[in-house]
Design an enzyme around this catalytic site. Structure first.
Site, mmCIF file in Angstrom:
data_model
loop_
_atom_site.group_PDB
_atom_site.id
_atom_site.type_symbol
_atom_site.label_atom_id
_atom_site.label_comp_id
_atom_site.label_asym_id
_atom_site.label_seq_id
_atom_site.Cartn_x
_atom_site.Cartn_y
_atom_site.Cartn_z
ATOM 1 N N ARG A 124 1.009 -1.307 -0.051
ATOM 2 C CA ARG A 124 -0.064 -0.127 0.167
ATOM 3 C C ARG A 124 0.940 1.230 0.085
ATOM 4 O O ARG A 124 1.748 1.430 0.931
ATOM 5 C CB ARG A 124 -0.981 0.154 1.200
ATOM 6 C CG ARG A 124 -1.684 1.352 1.605
ATOM 7 C CD ARG A 124 -2.921 1.569 0.541
ATOM 8 N NE ARG A 124 -3.535 2.768 0.766
ATOM 9 C CZ ARG A 124 -4.448 2.869 1.652
ATOM 10 N NH1 ARG A 124 -4.973 1.711 2.456
ATOM 11 N NH2 ARG A 124 -5.058 4.180 1.853
ATOM 12 N N ARG A 133 -5.501 1.475 -4.615
ATOM 13 C CA ARG A 133 -4.506 0.801 -3.621
ATOM 14 C C ARG A 133 -4.481 -0.768 -4.023
ATOM 15 O O ARG A 133 -5.331 -1.233 -4.176
ATOM 16 C CB ARG A 133 -5.098 1.120 -2.296
ATOM 17 C CG ARG A 133 -6.512 0.685 -1.860
ATOM 18 C CD ARG A 133 -7.124 1.524 -1.157
ATOM 19 N NE ARG A 133 -7.626 2.959 -1.642
ATOM 20 C CZ ARG A 133 -8.247 3.868 -0.994
ATOM 21 N NH1 ARG A 133 -8.702 3.704 0.270
ATOM 22 N NH2 ARG A 133 -8.754 4.856 -1.673
ATOM 23 N N ASP A 136 -6.526 -2.281 1.496
ATOM 24 C CA ASP A 136 -7.192 -1.083 2.314
ATOM 25 C C ASP A 136 -7.897 -1.895 3.315
ATOM 26 O O ASP A 136 -8.750 -2.834 3.072
ATOM 27 C CB ASP A 136 -8.191 -0.109 1.531
ATOM 28 C CG ASP A 136 -8.763 0.852 2.267
ATOM 29 O OD1 ASP A 136 -8.013 1.339 3.116
ATOM 30 O OD2 ASP A 136 -10.000 1.368 2.005
ATOM 31 N N ASP A 138 -9.922 -0.915 6.725
ATOM 32 C CA ASP A 138 -10.698 0.241 7.514
ATOM 33 C C ASP A 138 -11.309 -0.413 8.691
ATOM 34 O O ASP A 138 -12.123 -1.303 8.666
ATOM 35 C CB ASP A 138 -11.800 0.918 6.592
ATOM 36 C CG ASP A 138 -11.279 1.772 5.921
ATOM 37 O OD1 ASP A 138 -10.113 2.214 5.792
ATOM 38 O OD2 ASP A 138 -11.961 2.050 4.537
#
Length: 220
Positions: A124, A133, A136, A138
């Site tokens: 990343r 990307r 990811d 989150d």
């Protein structure tokens, strides 16, 4: 009045932690699907290690993985490839009622650090906001914790607006009707049965011969 996050996750054991995964660029182990397959055991090991000292007596950690979805990019530069997305719900990583707010926020930021290490492990690069990307990760919520620091906001401020989060949650029965994806949802479940390698045909699995690394829960 919006229901609490605990209410939004449906019946059964309440998932105390939610993490969204996405990728739309190749990584060291192949295409985005291969990346999510490769990161799955590393993410589980990292969360287990992080939560070891946080679990209540007798509490065990279990993971519920959504199917994989293909979604259109939201924001960022035009012309991005579509993303592959999923959500994992973690049961058994509870926020204890007697925990000091400062200590709990520190623990959440510690988990964020583990997630960012995994992102870096898969290549990343943070060059532009909402840009493409290779991985990811989150943190969507951790119980009912409200955290607002320069590094982290919990719950994630936009999770209820993103089809790439709502569609996997709905597939797990973990979204309220009011926050389920609408009729124009851009997320499309990949063909096959629920699961991960089981969900995919051989044509999707284009890993390189070299594995990403040993299954270290905290790769450097």
């Amino acid at each position: 009045m919006r229901a609490s996050l605990a209410d939004q996750t449906g019946g059964g054991a309440t998932p105390s932690l939610a993490i969204a995964l996405g990728a739309n660029l190749p990584s060291r182990c192949g295409n985005p699907i291969a990346t999510l397959i490769a990161v799955r055991p590393l993410l589980e090991a990292s969360v287990r290690g992080w939560s070891q000292d946080l679990r209540r007596p007798g509490e065990t950690t279990a993971f519920r993985w959504s199917p994989l979805f293909e979604t259109q990019a939201v924001g960022g530069p035009p012309g991005q490839p579509n993303y592959v997305n999923a959500v994992v719900l973690v049961e058994g990583a509870s926020v204890t009622a007697d925990a000091a707010p400062e200590a709990t926020a520190d623990a959440a930021e510690d988990l964020l650090g583990h997630l960012q290490e995994l992102e870096q492990h898969f290549g990343r690069e943070r060059q532009e906001r909402w840009g493409p990307r290779s991985l990811d990760l989150d943190l969507l919520w951790w119980g009912d914790l409200r955290c607002h620091t320069p590094r982290l906001q919990l719950p994630h401020p936009r999770w209820q607006e993103r089809d790439f989060v709502l569609a996997p949650l709905a597939a797990l029965g973990a979204a309220l009707e009011a926050t389920a994806p609408g009729p124009n949802c851009t997320a499309v479940a990949l063909a096959g049965q629920p699961g991960w390698p089981e969900q995919l045909g051989a044509a999707w699995l284009t890993r390189t011969d070299e594995p990403p690394a040993e299954a270290d829960p905290r790769p450097g």
